[in-house]
Write a protein that holds these residues in place. Structure first.
Motif, PDB file in Angstrom:
ATOM      1  N   ARG A 192      40.106  18.111   9.349  1.00  0.00           N
ATOM      2  CA  ARG A 192      40.889  17.466   8.295  1.00  0.00           C
ATOM      3  C   ARG A 192      41.579  16.235   8.890  1.00  0.00           C
ATOM      4  O   ARG A 192      42.787  16.230   9.130  1.00  0.00           O
ATOM      5  N   PRO A 193      40.795  15.179   9.145  1.00  0.00           N
ATOM      6  CA  PRO A 193      41.338  14.006   9.841  1.00  0.00           C
ATOM      7  C   PRO A 193      42.457  13.294   9.095  1.00  0.00           C
ATOM      8  O   PRO A 193      43.408  12.818   9.715  1.00  0.00           O
ATOM      9  N   LYS A 194      42.356  13.221   7.777  1.00  0.00           N
ATOM     10  CA  LYS A 194      43.394  12.543   7.004  1.00  0.00           C
ATOM     11  C   LYS A 194      44.733  13.255   7.176  1.00  0.00           C
ATOM     12  O   LYS A 194      45.762  12.619   7.432  1.00  0.00           O
ATOM     13  N   GLU A 195      44.710  14.579   7.053  1.00  0.00           N
ATOM     14  CA  GLU A 195      45.932  15.350   7.186  1.00  0.00           C
ATOM     15  C   GLU A 195      46.506  15.260   8.594  1.00  0.00           C
ATOM     16  O   GLU A 195      47.722  15.179   8.780  1.00  0.00           O
ATOM     17  N   LEU A 196      45.642  15.273   9.605  1.00  0.00           N
ATOM     18  CA  LEU A 196      46.108  15.148  10.988  1.00  0.00           C
ATOM     19  C   LEU A 196      46.744  13.785  11.219  1.00  0.00           C
ATOM     20  O   LEU A 196      47.819  13.675  11.814  1.00  0.00           O
ATOM     21  N   MET A 197      46.104  12.753  10.727  1.00  0.00           N
ATOM     22  CA  MET A 197      46.650  11.412  10.872  1.00  0.00           C
ATOM     23  C   MET A 197      47.996  11.306  10.167  1.00  0.00           C
ATOM     24  O   MET A 197      48.959  10.766  10.717  1.00  0.00           O
ATOM     25  N   GLU A 198      48.078  11.834   8.954  1.00  0.00           N
ATOM     26  CA  GLU A 198      49.337  11.788   8.213  1.00  0.00           C
ATOM     27  C   GLU A 198      50.439  12.574   8.915  1.00  0.00           C
ATOM     28  O   GLU A 198      51.596  12.163   8.921  1.00  0.00           O
ATOM     29  N   ALA A 199      50.091  13.713   9.536  1.00  0.00           N
ATOM     30  CA  ALA A 199      51.084  14.509  10.266  1.00  0.00           C
ATOM     31  C   ALA A 199      51.626  13.724  11.460  1.00  0.00           C
ATOM     32  O   ALA A 199      52.830  13.729  11.719  1.00  0.00           O
ATOM     33  N   LEU A 200      50.746  13.044  12.173  1.00  0.00           N
ATOM     34  CA  LEU A 200      51.190  12.230  13.307  1.00  0.00           C
ATOM     35  C   LEU A 200      52.096  11.095  12.841  1.00  0.00           C
ATOM     36  O   LEU A 200      53.148  10.847  13.440  1.00  0.00           O
ATOM     37  N   LEU A 201      51.688  10.421  11.791  1.00  0.00           N
ATOM     38  CA  LEU A 201      52.494   9.318  11.267  1.00  0.00           C
ATOM     39  C   LEU A 201      53.857   9.824  10.798  1.00  0.00           C
ATOM     40  O   LEU A 201      54.887   9.195  11.071  1.00  0.00           O
ATOM     41  N   ARG A 202      53.861  10.953  10.114  1.00  0.00           N
ATOM     42  CA  ARG A 202      55.112  11.516   9.602  1.00  0.00           C
ATOM     43  C   ARG A 202      56.041  11.898  10.760  1.00  0.00           C
ATOM     44  O   ARG A 202      57.227  11.586  10.745  1.00  0.00           O
ATOM     45  N   LYS A 239      56.163  10.686  13.727  1.00  0.00           N
ATOM     46  CA  LYS A 239      56.659   9.496  14.428  1.00  0.00           C
ATOM     47  C   LYS A 239      57.356   8.524  13.481  1.00  0.00           C
ATOM     48  O   LYS A 239      57.759   7.443  13.880  1.00  0.00           O
ATOM     49  N   ARG A 240      57.457   8.909  12.209  1.00  0.00           N
ATOM     50  CA  ARG A 240      58.110   8.088  11.173  1.00  0.00           C
ATOM     51  C   ARG A 240      57.472   6.702  11.059  1.00  0.00           C
ATOM     52  O   ARG A 240      58.154   5.683  10.954  1.00  0.00           O
ATOM     53  N   ILE A 241      56.151   6.698  11.064  1.00  0.00           N
ATOM     54  CA  ILE A 241      55.391   5.465  10.887  1.00  0.00           C
ATOM     55  C   ILE A 241      54.873   5.465   9.456  1.00  0.00           C
ATOM     56  O   ILE A 241      54.173   6.400   9.055  1.00  0.00           O
ATOM     57  N   PRO A 242      55.208   4.458   8.659  1.00  0.00           N
ATOM     58  CA  PRO A 242      54.718   4.441   7.277  1.00  0.00           C
ATOM     59  C   PRO A 242      53.206   4.190   7.239  1.00  0.00           C
ATOM     60  O   PRO A 242      52.683   3.381   7.987  1.00  0.00           O
ATOM     61  N   ARG A 243      52.548   4.907   6.355  1.00  0.00           N
ATOM     62  CA  ARG A 243      51.108   4.702   6.168  1.00  0.00           C
ATOM     63  C   ARG A 243      50.930   3.430   5.355  1.00  0.00           C
ATOM     64  O   ARG A 243      51.511   3.279   4.284  1.00  0.00           O
ATOM     65  N   SER A 244      50.138   2.508   5.883  1.00  0.00           N
ATOM     66  CA  SER A 244      49.935   1.246   5.180  1.00  0.00           C
ATOM     67  C   SER A 244      48.598   0.646   5.579  1.00  0.00           C
ATOM     68  O   SER A 244      47.975   1.057   6.557  1.00  0.00           O
ATOM     69  N   SER A 245      48.173  -0.348   4.816  1.00  0.00           N
ATOM     70  CA  SER A 245      46.922  -1.023   5.127  1.00  0.00           C
ATOM     71  C   SER A 245      47.010  -1.750   6.469  1.00  0.00           C
ATOM     72  O   SER A 245      46.007  -1.898   7.165  1.00  0.00           O
ATOM     73  N   SER A 246      48.202  -2.183   6.863  1.00  0.00           N
ATOM     74  CA  SER A 246      48.345  -2.872   8.143  1.00  0.00           C
ATOM     75  C   SER A 246      48.053  -1.926   9.310  1.00  0.00           C
ATOM     76  O   SER A 246      47.583  -2.349  10.365  1.00  0.00           O
ATOM     77  N   LEU A 247      48.303  -0.648   9.113  1.00  0.00           N
ATOM     78  CA  LEU A 247      47.992   0.350  10.127  1.00  0.00           C
ATOM     79  C   LEU A 247      46.480   0.407  10.359  1.00  0.00           C
ATOM     80  O   LEU A 247      46.003   0.411  11.494  1.00  0.00           O
ATOM     81  N   TYR A 248      45.726   0.421   9.259  1.00  0.00           N
ATOM     82  CA  TYR A 248      44.269   0.444   9.378  1.00  0.00           C
ATOM     83  C   TYR A 248      43.748  -0.870   9.967  1.00  0.00           C
ATOM     84  O   TYR A 248      42.765  -0.875  10.697  1.00  0.00           O
ATOM     85  N   LEU A 249      44.411  -1.963   9.661  1.00  0.00           N
ATOM     86  CA  LEU A 249      44.035  -3.246  10.252  1.00  0.00           C
ATOM     87  C   LEU A 249      44.210  -3.199  11.760  1.00  0.00           C
ATOM     88  O   LEU A 249      43.323  -3.615  12.503  1.00  0.00           O
ATOM     89  N   LYS A 250      45.337  -2.677  12.233  1.00  0.00           N
ATOM     90  CA  LYS A 250      45.562  -2.553  13.682  1.00  0.00           C
ATOM     91  C   LYS A 250      44.484  -1.705  14.332  1.00  0.00           C
ATOM     92  O   LYS A 250      43.967  -2.045  15.391  1.00  0.00           O
ATOM     93  N   ALA A 307      50.501   7.243  16.857  1.00  0.00           N
ATOM     94  CA  ALA A 307      51.515   8.147  17.419  1.00  0.00           C
ATOM     95  C   ALA A 307      52.566   7.358  18.183  1.00  0.00           C
ATOM     96  O   ALA A 307      53.253   7.915  19.026  1.00  0.00           O
ATOM     97  N   ASP A 308      52.656   6.071  17.899  1.00  0.00           N
ATOM     98  CA  ASP A 308      53.670   5.214  18.510  1.00  0.00           C
ATOM     99  C   ASP A 308      53.683   5.340  20.036  1.00  0.00           C
ATOM    100  O   ASP A 308      54.735   5.358  20.660  1.00  0.00           O
ATOM    101  N   GLY A 309      52.491   5.461  20.622  1.00  0.00           N
ATOM    102  CA  GLY A 309      52.363   5.543  22.072  1.00  0.00           C
ATOM    103  C   GLY A 309      52.616   6.913  22.657  1.00  0.00           C
ATOM    104  O   GLY A 309      52.534   7.093  23.870  1.00  0.00           O
ATOM    105  N   ASP A 310      52.911   7.907  21.834  1.00  0.00           N
ATOM    106  CA  ASP A 310      53.204   9.254  22.313  1.00  0.00           C
ATOM    107  C   ASP A 310      51.888  10.000  22.553  1.00  0.00           C
ATOM    108  O   ASP A 310      51.418  10.771  21.721  1.00  0.00           O
ATOM    109  N   GLU A 311      51.300   9.757  23.722  1.00  0.00           N
ATOM    110  CA  GLU A 311      50.001  10.351  24.040  1.00  0.00           C
ATOM    111  C   GLU A 311      50.068  11.874  24.125  1.00  0.00           C
ATOM    112  O   GLU A 311      49.105  12.561  23.791  1.00  0.00           O
ATOM    113  N   GLN A 312      51.200  12.401  24.556  1.00  0.00           N
ATOM    114  CA  GLN A 312      51.354  13.853  24.666  1.00  0.00           C
ATOM    115  C   GLN A 312      51.317  14.496  23.277  1.00  0.00           C
ATOM    116  O   GLN A 312      50.616  15.479  23.061  1.00  0.00           O
ATOM    117  N   LEU A 313      52.056  13.946  22.329  1.00  0.00           N
ATOM    118  CA  LEU A 313      52.047  14.468  20.957  1.00  0.00           C
ATOM    119  C   LEU A 313      50.656  14.340  20.356  1.00  0.00           C
ATOM    120  O   LEU A 313      50.137  15.290  19.753  1.00  0.00           O
TER     121      LEU A 313
END
Length: 119
Positions: A67-77, A79-90, A43-49
């Motif tokens: 539905r964790p996948k959908e929730l994660m994708e909604a947060l990424l969308r 905050k305009r964070i692209p879903r990528s393998s580097s995200l899972y690495l972090k 969530a790019d540091g947006d703890e409130q969101l």
């Protein structure tokens, strides 16, 4: 149980060291643990969101998002964070797996630790 049937069939097919794990609902459930790093990463540091989305999400039997996948994708969308393998690495580098309470994920973790013990 389905896991035992799949394991038995794999072993009968020659896979002697086989295990079967059914992840329900999804692998992304491990992300939603009590960790300050999760909102930083997804969530790019947006703890409130993050907190708002998590609070309003439908919950599973383990009080995790149903539905964790959908929730994660909604947060990424949002905050305009692209879903990528580097995200899972972090996430894997920062978020402890010890707080996950999902039985299937704990079983998977145990199997991997047995198969690939630390050197």
């Amino acid at each position: 149980m389905l896991e035992e049937r799949v394991k038995r069939e794999l072993q009968q097919s020659g896979w002697q060291n086989a295990e079967a794990v059914i992840l329900d609902p999804e692998l992304e459930v491990w992300v939603f643990v009590d960790s300050p790093h999760v909102p930083q990463v997804i969530a790019d540091g947006d703890e409130q969101l993050y907190s708002q989305k998590l609070t309003h999400a439908e919950k599973s039997r383990l009080n995790k998002p149903a539905r964790p996948k959908e929730l994660m994708e909604a947060l990424l969308r949002e905050k305009r964070i692209p879903r990528s393998s580097s995200l899972y690495l972090k996430l894997a580098q920062k978020v402890s797996l010890s707080n996950c309470s999902d039985p299937a994920f704990l079983k998977l973790r145990q199997i991997l630790q047995e198969w690939f013990p630390p050197r």
